[in-house]
Design a protein around this motif. Structure first.
Motif, short mmCIF file in Angstrom:
data_model
loop_
_atom_site.label_atom_id
_atom_site.label_comp_id
_atom_site.label_asym_id
_atom_site.label_seq_id
_atom_site.Cartn_x
_atom_site.Cartn_y
_atom_site.Cartn_z
N UNK A 92 0.83 -1.20 0.00
CA UNK A 92 0.00 0.00 0.00
C UNK A 92 0.86 1.25 0.00
N UNK A 93 1.95 1.24 0.77
CA UNK A 93 2.85 2.38 0.83
C UNK A 93 3.48 2.64 -0.54
N UNK A 94 3.91 1.58 -1.22
CA UNK A 94 4.51 1.73 -2.55
C UNK A 94 3.49 2.27 -3.54
N UNK A 95 2.26 1.79 -3.44
CA UNK A 95 1.20 2.27 -4.32
C UNK A 95 0.94 3.76 -4.08
N UNK A 96 0.91 4.17 -2.83
CA UNK A 96 0.68 5.57 -2.50
C UNK A 96 1.84 6.45 -2.99
N UNK A 97 3.07 5.97 -2.89
CA UNK A 97 4.22 6.74 -3.38
C UNK A 97 4.12 6.94 -4.88
N UNK A 98 3.70 5.90 -5.61
CA UNK A 98 3.54 6.02 -7.06
C UNK A 98 2.46 7.04 -7.41
N UNK A 99 1.35 6.98 -6.69
CA UNK A 99 0.25 7.90 -6.95
C UNK A 99 0.66 9.34 -6.65
N UNK A 100 1.41 9.54 -5.57
CA UNK A 100 1.87 10.87 -5.21
C UNK A 100 2.83 11.42 -6.27
N UNK A 101 3.71 10.56 -6.79
CA UNK A 101 4.65 10.99 -7.83
C UNK A 101 3.90 11.37 -9.11
N UNK A 102 2.90 10.57 -9.48
CA UNK A 102 2.10 10.89 -10.67
C UNK A 102 1.36 12.22 -10.49
N UNK A 103 0.86 12.45 -9.29
CA UNK A 103 0.16 13.70 -8.99
C UNK A 103 1.11 14.88 -9.11
N UNK A 104 2.31 14.75 -8.55
CA UNK A 104 3.29 15.84 -8.61
C UNK A 104 3.74 16.08 -10.05
N UNK A 128 8.00 22.90 -8.93
CA UNK A 128 8.73 22.53 -7.72
C UNK A 128 9.64 21.34 -8.01
N UNK A 129 10.80 21.35 -7.41
CA UNK A 129 11.75 20.23 -7.57
C UNK A 129 11.24 19.03 -6.80
N UNK A 130 11.44 17.80 -7.34
CA UNK A 130 11.04 16.60 -6.58
C UNK A 130 11.93 16.41 -5.37
N UNK A 131 11.35 15.79 -4.33
CA UNK A 131 12.09 15.56 -3.08
C UNK A 131 13.07 14.45 -3.21
#
Length: 80
Positions: A50-62, A77-80
């Motif tokens: 679930x955490x990996x899925x959320x990270x992917x979704x957050x990256x796509x959103x950004x 904005x620069x990626x973290x």
């Protein structure tokens, strides 16, 4: 997923008795399947998938936000 692929390959090689896998014990492919099951159980219970899925979704959103900002002429904005 790699462990599942390895398990299925070992299972097929053992079942069709190809090369040195014909004399190999059945415990090897079955052990890989057991390890795959344990990995999935651990990953689901501790929230890894679930955490990996959320990270992917957050990256796509950004990425989507940055694309729209570039279209407006704003420096994204620069990626973290």
């Amino acid at each position: 997923m790699y462990l599942l692929g390895l398990s299925l390959i070992l299972l097929a090689l053992k079942y069709f008795e190809i090369g040195p896998f014909a004399t190999m014990s059945w415990w090897w492919p079955l052990g890989c399947l057991a390890a795959t099951t344990l990995w999935w159980a651990w990953a689901d219970s501790f929230g890894y998938t679930k955490r990996k899925e959320m990270e992917k979704m957050e990256q796509r959103k950004q990425d989507r936000i940055n694309k729209h900002k570039e279209a407006l002429g704003i420096r994204p904005r620069k990626p973290r």
